[in-house]
Design a protein around this motif. Structure first.
Motif, mmCIF file in Angstrom:
data_model
loop_
_atom_site.group_PDB
_atom_site.id
_atom_site.type_symbol
_atom_site.label_atom_id
_atom_site.label_comp_id
_atom_site.label_asym_id
_atom_site.label_seq_id
_atom_site.Cartn_x
_atom_site.Cartn_y
_atom_site.Cartn_z
ATOM 1 N N LYS A 112 1.051 -24.423 -9.414
ATOM 2 C CA LYS A 112 0.053 -24.406 -8.335
ATOM 3 C C LYS A 112 -0.251 -25.822 -7.870
ATOM 4 O O LYS A 112 -0.225 -26.767 -8.653
ATOM 5 C CB LYS A 112 -1.248 -23.759 -8.806
ATOM 6 N N ASP A 113 -0.549 -25.911 -6.572
ATOM 7 C CA ASP A 113 -0.989 -27.194 -6.020
ATOM 8 C C ASP A 113 -2.440 -27.443 -6.393
ATOM 9 O O ASP A 113 -3.282 -26.544 -6.277
ATOM 10 C CB ASP A 113 -0.868 -27.201 -4.493
ATOM 11 N N HIS A 114 -2.713 -28.663 -6.819
ATOM 12 C CA HIS A 114 -4.070 -29.099 -7.113
ATOM 13 C C HIS A 114 -4.359 -30.304 -6.220
ATOM 14 O O HIS A 114 -3.504 -31.175 -6.061
ATOM 15 C CB HIS A 114 -4.209 -29.552 -8.576
ATOM 16 N N VAL A 115 -5.552 -30.344 -5.665
ATOM 17 C CA VAL A 115 -5.972 -31.498 -4.884
ATOM 18 C C VAL A 115 -7.260 -32.019 -5.502
ATOM 19 O O VAL A 115 -8.199 -31.260 -5.727
ATOM 20 C CB VAL A 115 -6.214 -31.137 -3.400
ATOM 21 N N SER A 116 -7.286 -33.307 -5.803
ATOM 22 C CA SER A 116 -8.469 -33.942 -6.370
ATOM 23 C C SER A 116 -8.968 -35.024 -5.433
ATOM 24 O O SER A 116 -8.181 -35.664 -4.737
ATOM 25 C CB SER A 116 -8.144 -34.586 -7.724
ATOM 26 N N VAL A 117 -10.274 -35.215 -5.427
ATOM 27 C CA VAL A 117 -10.877 -36.336 -4.717
ATOM 28 C C VAL A 117 -11.210 -37.369 -5.785
ATOM 29 O O VAL A 117 -12.009 -37.110 -6.681
ATOM 30 C CB VAL A 117 -12.177 -35.926 -3.975
#
Length: 137
Positions: A112-117
């Motif tokens: 799965k794609d994960h996006v973090s700030v």
């Protein structure tokens, strides 16, 4: 001579009615930007909305000056090679303080794609995760 007014009219008519506008540099602000792709054909993280306001599709930069306070970002992952399938398509929420610099970072984990700030303070010495989003199937 008629070209200048026509160009100005076209530029004004190509914006969203509620489009996000950068906070003026002279006022207190934080900075948010998407991580740059590793090469031209790599998937590209894009910020498409800030605090419910769409970002311009005519922009020349992915760096935005945002006001301090609670911030939400609408994010997509665009594939330049196929121009198809936008994901993760969700909203990231975090608290911005004056002087903060945020970078959106993509990672693939468990299929799965994960996006973090990532919040950067004091240059790059102090980094913390300010928000996180997992792509839906």
């Amino acid at each position: 001579m008629a070209l200048i007014p026509a160009t100005a009219l076209m530029a004004a008519s190509c914006s969203y009615p509620n489009q996000f506008v950068n906070t003026p540099q002279a006022t207190p602000h934080a900075v948010v930007e998407a991580e740059k792709p590793v090469h031209f054909f790599a998937d590209n993280l894009e910020i498409i909305e800030i605090n419910g306001q769409p970002t311009s599709f005519w922009r020349s930069s992915t760096r935005f000056l945002i006001p301090p306070g609670r911030t939400s970002l609408g994010v997509i992952l665009s594939s330049r090679s196929t121009r198809a399938g936008f994901r993760p398509g969700g909203s990231l929420a975090f608290d911005a303080r004056v002087g903060d610099h945020f970078t959106l970072h993509r990672d693939l984990s468990g299929g799965k794609d994960h996006v973090s700030v990532i919040r950067h303070r004091n240059g790059l010495r102090d980094q913390t995760v300010a928000g996180h989003l997992i792509a839906e199937d």
